[in-house]
Design an enzyme around this catalytic site. Structure first.
Site, PDB file in Angstrom:
ATOM      1  N   HIS A 249       0.964  -1.310  -0.055  1.00 31.56           N
ATOM      2  CA  HIS A 249      -0.261  -0.018  -0.080  1.00 31.56           C
ATOM      3  C   HIS A 249       0.881   1.185  -0.005  1.00 31.56           C
ATOM      4  O   HIS A 249       2.112   1.340   0.562  1.00 31.56           O
ATOM      5  CB  HIS A 249      -1.069  -0.006   1.038  1.00 31.56           C
ATOM      6  CG  HIS A 249      -2.011   1.031   1.378  1.00 31.56           C
ATOM      7  ND1 HIS A 249      -1.774   2.151   1.289  1.00 31.56           N
ATOM      8  CD2 HIS A 249      -3.414   0.667   1.492  1.00 31.56           C
ATOM      9  CE1 HIS A 249      -2.975   3.043   1.235  1.00 31.56           C
ATOM     10  NE2 HIS A 249      -3.871   1.894   0.995  1.00 31.56           N
ATOM     11  N   ARG A 269      -6.785  10.098   0.097  1.00 31.43           N
ATOM     12  CA  ARG A 269      -6.348  10.670  -1.250  1.00 31.43           C
ATOM     13  C   ARG A 269      -7.819  10.721  -1.880  1.00 31.43           C
ATOM     14  O   ARG A 269      -8.153  11.724  -2.727  1.00 31.43           O
ATOM     15  CB  ARG A 269      -5.388   9.769  -2.028  1.00 31.43           C
ATOM     16  CG  ARG A 269      -4.196  10.113  -1.597  1.00 31.43           C
ATOM     17  CD  ARG A 269      -2.957   9.047  -2.211  1.00 31.43           C
ATOM     18  NE  ARG A 269      -3.135   7.651  -1.531  1.00 31.43           N
ATOM     19  CZ  ARG A 269      -3.228   6.662  -2.093  1.00 31.43           C
ATOM     20  NH1 ARG A 269      -3.172   6.474  -3.501  1.00 31.43           N
ATOM     21  NH2 ARG A 269      -3.466   5.435  -1.547  1.00 31.43           N
TER      22      ARG A 269
END
Ligand code: FAD
Length: 646
Positions: A249, A269
């Site tokens: 990740h 995000r």
């Protein structure tokens, strides 16, 4: 040998995360007496830690969404190596599974007009993740547990016993799947607190044990993710598929050292957070690969406009699939443009008002405040890649979740391979475990019903040898007398060396000499692991538990390293510095790992030689009507010429 408690069930589910609980509910509702076993406390599983949401093409926020678009995104994210039938079923059934959760009491965040709200995530064309703030997994598990309690209350009304048809065994570790010939006959395990052994006999076993992240040093995974289910299946004779694909990740915490690896959700995000390097540059614009060029914004202005007007602008490159973002961060740090603690900056503070950050990302706010003394409403976070998820897993039939080659064995959730190809999109795990957890429970119950008249026999020799294997760490001193012996080994040290090896040599960027070195180190660790010794007795003895987990970590690590060495291309979660491009010839190749000693008796194999055999198989051609969902120009980027001409 020790007297072992025995019970009979129809279906045994190993693992009580989302996949295991959904499987158990389905099996019980289909009439099977079902037992669920979990290594930690009931309710504590990775599923509960999931933050961002459940991907399902409900089209609540953008009516353009549908299962075909979700299928396309999933295949693109997985770089077309996905078991396409799984990707199809997943995209079609995910919305039903989310609505079903709601009927069982889940309370999702809502849109202004009262529908289940959906948020943006990397690689998803439309806002698609149904969520509850950044605590979606908690609500999912709470709802499934509530459903289990409701079923137990129903059973109590009928039989006077809450656990007559559905029982949870918590803080118990399964160490072997037992067999009658080729067929499953049950599981062997131990209670972590008392150390007592037990056997649950059953014609059908569903493995739902989650991931393998604890084999890597920097990881978002918690202590129980030592690849147990992967190893249980291997030892029972089922192959593992494409184990080279491990997801790093892009955003884990990098500071302070004690929390390095803890996840920073992609929702940061998705909700507008941007990545910057030490020069303050939004560097992701420099890392959009050719296959995605026409779908991602080229300027900051266009990227920013997308949040308000997604139909007329392209997405910000911060929302590329995870493998792309993780590699970009890695490259920036390597080029000397990293943050003070070896990551990059992730900023929401300049992007949205403090109260919006606190409302939409409450867990992240508290996580940084409490663990790093960083106020994310006022300053950027420092983040870097962390081992998060394994795409590889038990090879299963797409429709039934049956493990290949072992009648009665099923697998669902992260432990099963195929669904996500070479890279999973965020949010596609929670939906995966609901869709395939249900299917595994359904087919396991059906299979168990078919065996009603001829239940598999329990083999006492297997039970004895499983008990002997589990007791071995207590007699490490005796092993020293063997010619190959050395001093007893501390399981903690072996764990640490294994994690460091996988992190440094088979991590986010891979090179042939390093992977060979990793295999040599694994061989050394396997020899030393035979002498992993513990003191004391079986009552809650964490050293003993670690010693037993080592077998599984060594097996899955060898699978990852061997498969990664074999695949001479870069695709999704597998990046080779010496083979940096995706090679369409590899698109149609699956790598299968099986046990070198098919009897599952690891003691008989030479630990130096390795325990895993690797085979290649050609993937099943993608069905033409599904291929027709893509433009030819796009397919050319992924498929080999022979596949295209067909
Ligand atoms: P898990 O939930 O991992 O459960 C595994 C179960 O198996 C546990 O009960 C464990 O105790 C048990 N077990 C393991 N070994 C044994 C054994 N030997 N014997 C008995 N029991 C055993 N995915 C998304 O889609 N959206 C997200 O927002 C998201 N956020 C995430 C955040 C974090 C921090 C992490 C770590 C993961 C996240 N993921 C997310 C991924 C997702 O949560 C996992 O992939 C998913 O929950 C796995 O579910 P599962 O049911 O397969 O296994």
């Amino acid at each position: 040998m020790s007297v072992v408690d025995r019970q009979e069930w129809d279906v045994v589910v190993v693992g009580a995360g989302g996949a295991g609980l959904r499987a158990a509910i389905e099996a019980r509702e289909r009439g099977a007496r079902t037992a669920v076993i979990c290594k930690s406390l009931f309710g504590k599983a990775h599923t509960v830690m999931a933050e961002g949401g459940i991907a399902a093409a409900m089209g609540n926020v953008n009516a353009g969404d549908n299962w075909q678009v979700h299928f396309r995104d999933t295949m693109r994210g997985g770089k077309f190596l996905n078991q396409w039938r799984m990707a199809e079923l997943h995209a079609q059934e995910a919305p039903q599974r989310v609505w079903e959760l709601e009927t069982w009491g889940a309370l999702f965040d809502r849109t202004k007009d009262g529908r289940i709200s959906q948020r943006n995530f990397g690689g998803h064309e439309y806002p698609r993740l149904a969520h509850v703030g950044d605590r979606t997994g908690l609500e999912l598990i709470r709802t499934l547990q509530q459903k289990i309690v409701a079923l137990q209350q129903e059973d109590h009304r009928e039989t006077g016993d809450y656990e007559s048809r559905l029982k949870v065994f918590q803080e118990c570790t399964v160490t072997r799947v037992l067999k009658d010939g080729r067929q499953v006959s049950g599981v062997f395990g131990y209670e972590r607190e008392s150390g007592r052994f037990f056997v649950l006999q059953a014609p059908a076993v569903v493995i739902a044990t989650g991931g393998i992240g604890k084999s890597f040093k920097v990881t978002s995974n918690s202590w129980e993710y030592t690849g147990d289910g992967h190893a249980l299946a291997l030892l029972a004779g089922a192959p593992l598929l494409n184990m080279e694909f491990v997801q790093f990740h892009p955003t884990g915490m990098v500071w302070p050292p004690s929390v390095k690896g803890i996840l920073v959700t992609e929702s940061v995000r998705g909700d507008g957070g941007v990545l910057r390097n030490s020069d303050g540059k939004r560097f992701m614009f420099d890392y959009v690969p050719d296959v995605f060029k026409d779908k991602y914004a080229e300027t900051e202005e266009e990227a920013d406009r997308w949040y308000d007007d997604p139909d007329h602008n392209r997405r910000p490159p911060e929302l590329l699939p995870r493998d792309e973002v993780a590699r970009a961060i890695n490259a920036e740090v390597k080029e000397g443009r990293g943050s003070p603690h070896g990551g990059v900056f992730l900023d929401v503070s300049t992007r949205m008002p403090a109260e919006v950050v606190q409302r939409r990302l409450p867990s992240m706010y508290h996580q940084f405040k409490e663990l790093a003394d960083v106020d994310i409403t006022a300053e950027p976070m420092e983040v870097g890649p962390t081992c998060h998820y394994v795409m590889g897993g038990i090879a299963v039939d797409s429709d039934t979740a049956a493990a290949r080659g072992v009648p009665g064995l099923y697998a669902a959730g992260e432990v099963a391979g195929g669904m996500h190809g070479s890279n999973r999109l965020g949010g596609n795990s929670l939906s995966d475990l609901l869709v395939f957890g249900r299917r595994a429970g359904l087919h396991a119950a059906q299979y168990a019903a078919e065996q009603a008249g001829r239940r598999p026999r329990l083999d006492d020799l297997q039970v004895d040898s499983a008990a002997a294997e589990a007791l071995r760490p207590f007699s490490a001193e005796a092993e020293v007398e063997e010619p190959s012996g050395g001093p007893p080994e501390n399981p903690y040290t072996l764990h640490q060396e294994l994690q460091q090896t996988m992190n440094d040599l088979v991590g986010i960027i891979r090179r042939e000499p390093e992977m060979k070195q990793a295999l040599e180190k694994l061989a050394e660790l396997r020899v030393r692991a035979r002498r992993a010794g513990v003191e004391g007795h079986r009552q809650f003895n964490p050293g003993w538990h670690l010693a037993l987990d080592l077998r599984n970590m060594l097996l899955v690590s060898e699978c990852v390293a061997r498969a990664a060495l074999e695949r001479t291309e870069s695709r999704g979660g597998h990046t080779r510095e010496d083979h940096p491009s995706m090679d369409s010839k590899w698109r149609a190749v699956n790598l299968l790992c099986t046990l070198a000693d098919p009897t599952g008796g690891l003691a008989a194999t030479d630990p130096v030689r390795g325990q895993i055999v690797l085979e290649r198989e050609t993937t099943e051609p993608i069905r033409p009507d599904l291929l027709a969902l893509f433009e030819k120009e796009e397919l050319v980027k992924y498929l080999a010429e022979e596949e295209l001409s067909e």
